[in-house]
Design a protein around this motif. Structure first.
Motif: not given
Length: 155
Positions: A73-78, A117-126, A128-133
């Motif tokens: 479900e989270l991937l579909v929302k992303h 910014p597009f991935e961040r607005m779509a939610s990195l976590k949803d 399946g991305y890991v935020e890197r520093p």
């Protein structure tokens, strides 16, 4: 489907981004089916670019994986959030802007998604991305070239 999802569905047909997504699905020999939230799933996509578990063009979510990949479900929302981005950017202008986001993110982190910014607005976590520093650009370039040097040579 909500009223706003209908608006997005129609809008992304009008701005031609969903037609473009269906064309890419056909070129990639994907099987298209209706999904939730006004989305279409194009599974079995056979072209190796872009390198992603799934990517969206208009209201079409393309993936090399079977349709069961979208049981999350989270991937579909992303991916639906990406379809809203196409709607808000009037369609295909999203593509070059997304590429700029990829380059920006890669230069800052060595990852195409972490600061996009597009991935961040779509939610990195949803997604399946890991935020890197953020790291120095020199380190990013060094890592890229060291990765190229370490690849095996030959056929």
């Amino acid at each position: 489907m909500t009223g706003w999802q209908w608006v997005k569905l129609v809008g992304n047909f009008v701005n031609l981004s969903t037609f473009a997504g269906l064309l890419v699905a056909k070129l990639g020999r994907a099987t298209v089916s209706r999904g939730p939230r006004g989305l279409f799933f194009a599974n079995g996509y056979r072209i190796g670019f872009p390198v992603a578990g799934a990517f969206t063009i208009g209201n079409v979510v393309l993936s090399k994986h079977p349709v069961s990949y979208f049981d999350r479900e989270l991937l579909v929302k992303h991916e639906e959030r990406h379809s809203w981005q196409y709607f808000c950017l009037l369609g295909l202008p999203m593509l070059p802007l997304y590429v700029v986001g990829v380059v920006f993110s890669w230069l800052l982190t060595g990852c195409p998604a972490s600061r996009n910014p597009f991935e961040r607005m779509a939610s990195l976590k949803d997604g399946g991305y890991v935020e890197r520093p953020v790291q120095p650009i020199g380190r990013t370039v060094t890592q890229a070239f060291s990765g190229l040097r370490s690849r095996p040579k030959g056929p």
